[in-house]
Write a protein that holds these residues in place. Sequence first.
Motif, PDB file in Angstrom:
ATOM      1  N   LYS A 177     -11.259 -11.915 -14.831  1.00  0.00           N
ATOM      2  CA  LYS A 177     -10.398 -11.205 -13.877  1.00  0.00           C
ATOM      3  C   LYS A 177     -10.279 -11.967 -12.556  1.00  0.00           C
ATOM      4  CE  LYS A 177     -11.085  -6.670 -13.503  1.00  0.00           C
ATOM      5  NZ  LYS A 177     -11.812  -5.377 -13.522  1.00  0.00           N
TER       6      LYS A 177
ATOM      7  N   ALA B  83      -6.601 -13.433 -11.379  1.00  0.00           N
ATOM      8  CA  ALA B  83      -6.004 -12.967 -10.125  1.00  0.00           C
ATOM      9  C   ALA B  83      -5.432 -14.117  -9.300  1.00  0.00           C
ATOM     10  CB  ALA B  83      -7.040 -12.196  -9.315  1.00  0.00           C
TER      11      ALA B  83
ATOM     12  N   ILE C 172       1.497  -9.311 -11.492  1.00  0.00           N
ATOM     13  CA  ILE C 172       0.042  -9.207 -11.321  1.00  0.00           C
ATOM     14  C   ILE C 172      -0.546  -8.854 -12.675  1.00  0.00           C
ATOM     15  CG2 ILE C 172      -1.842  -7.929 -10.228  1.00  0.00           C
ATOM     16  CD1 ILE C 172       0.046  -7.438  -7.854  1.00  0.00           C
TER      17      ILE C 172
ATOM     18  N   THR D  34      -3.853  -7.787 -14.855  1.00  0.00           N
ATOM     19  CA  THR D  34      -5.183  -7.177 -14.713  1.00  0.00           C
ATOM     20  C   THR D  34      -5.775  -6.881 -16.087  1.00  0.00           C
ATOM     21  OG1 THR D  34      -4.153  -4.993 -14.471  1.00  0.00           O
ATOM     22  CG2 THR D  34      -4.743  -6.170 -12.452  1.00  0.00           C
TER      23      THR D  34
ATOM     24  N   ASN E 298      -8.979  -4.623 -18.262  1.00  0.00           N
ATOM     25  CA  ASN E 298      -9.895  -3.483 -18.220  1.00  0.00           C
ATOM     26  C   ASN E 298     -10.682  -3.419 -19.523  1.00  0.00           C
ATOM     27  OD1 ASN E 298     -11.075  -0.971 -17.371  1.00  0.00           O
ATOM     28  ND2 ASN E 298      -9.640   0.074 -18.742  1.00  0.00           N
TER      29      ASN E 298
ATOM     30  N   ASP F  19       0.668  -3.124 -13.823  1.00  0.00           N
ATOM     31  CA  ASP F  19       0.155  -1.792 -14.198  1.00  0.00           C
ATOM     32  C   ASP F  19       0.735  -1.233 -15.492  1.00  0.00           C
ATOM     33  OD1 ASP F  19      -1.501  -1.685 -11.942  1.00  0.00           O
ATOM     34  OD2 ASP F  19       0.117  -0.900 -10.702  1.00  0.00           O
TER      35      ASP F  19
END
Length: 402
Positions: free
Chosen positions: A245, A249, A261, A263, A265, A308
């Motif tokens: 991560k 970034a 962006i 990301t 998880n 997102d």
Amino acid sequence: MKIISILLRYISLKIYETCFCTLIRFLACMPRNILIFFKIKKKMYINQINLKNFRNYEEQEITLNPHINIFYGDNAQGKTNILEAVFLGGFGKSFRTSKEKEMIELQKDFLEVGIWYQKSDRDGKIKIQIASKKQIEVNGVKIKKLSELMGNLNLVIFTPDDIQILKNGPAERRRFLDMMIGQLRPNYVHNLNNYLKTLEQRNQYLRQIQEEHKSEEMLEIWDEKLAEYAEIICSYRKEFIEKIKEKVAKIHPKITENNEILTLNYVTECDQKEKYIELLKQRRKLDIIKGFTTKGIHRDDFQVFINDKEIGIYGSQGQNRTAILTLKIAELYVIEQEVGEFPILLLDDFMSELDEKRRKSFLQYIQETQVIITCTDKMELEKLELGKDYEIFQVKKGEISK
């Protein structure tokens, strides 16, 4: 006065000698610290590959450039076989097949792969023979476990199928993590193998409960061991997800000109031993009915999001390709951060999967690593601006020429 002068010179020489010896010992024993302190970028590289009865290579010796090596030729000539041989040297297995004997040349009864490599603190040789059984030697010493091989030759591989890491199910993403962590943490491989063995034993006993009505209480033995290994494995995976991560970034905004962006998880229910034991108890009846363990780190996953939104669901083909590019670059830099030198990069059919813009973005990040590239079109290479430090090999019917 003359005696004092001689004495002072002697003391000075001793001081210099002591300092010099200390520096040499520091350089020898702590190469990574030195690299970080002076911000010197180092890379490991392969000097030579020898193949015997490997796929369509009866006998072949390849001397590599320490920087860029390009193998071009038509399809089905043996280009990817070279990458497979290097991968075999790093991981002790193929990335294309689980049946090792498929790598043995037709009508031959054994294969042999030899790889000579150079690292910042040492050189080495890996030799692998596969016949009725597999035998691996590192610097002339036979090894018994694959965990003893992994980490000697650090590799990152990028193939056309890697886009499936994002598009397919969790198994592909776990494999991505397992390959990276396994090179850097031998204890991870040990615990993962123990977990998988224990899982198989528990699954067998679940079927015995169903078919032979054995006691359910015995499951507690396997539950305890599974949870013990799962907690360790989860801690490694979460640690490396954080490292990825951190790199992602920085990398992804540059590749996408600050339009996206990316990301990650990590998704698990097994990061705490007692919590996982309780989960296994809750699902015991269901596990018995199904005949296998329905929860565990063998079902963990990591999700990838762009702005997102989950990329596997909402991402375009171009976004998926750019995201996997970012993940592979991040893997490269995580390994460099861990071992103090860049790993060797294997790029299979590099030209077909990325457009010119993505290729150039990718090449900006791999200036410090040895690269082995396969492609079909030699003319496309001129667009890459490779500089002068590269070697081009033509591959035709299992024979290599410059």
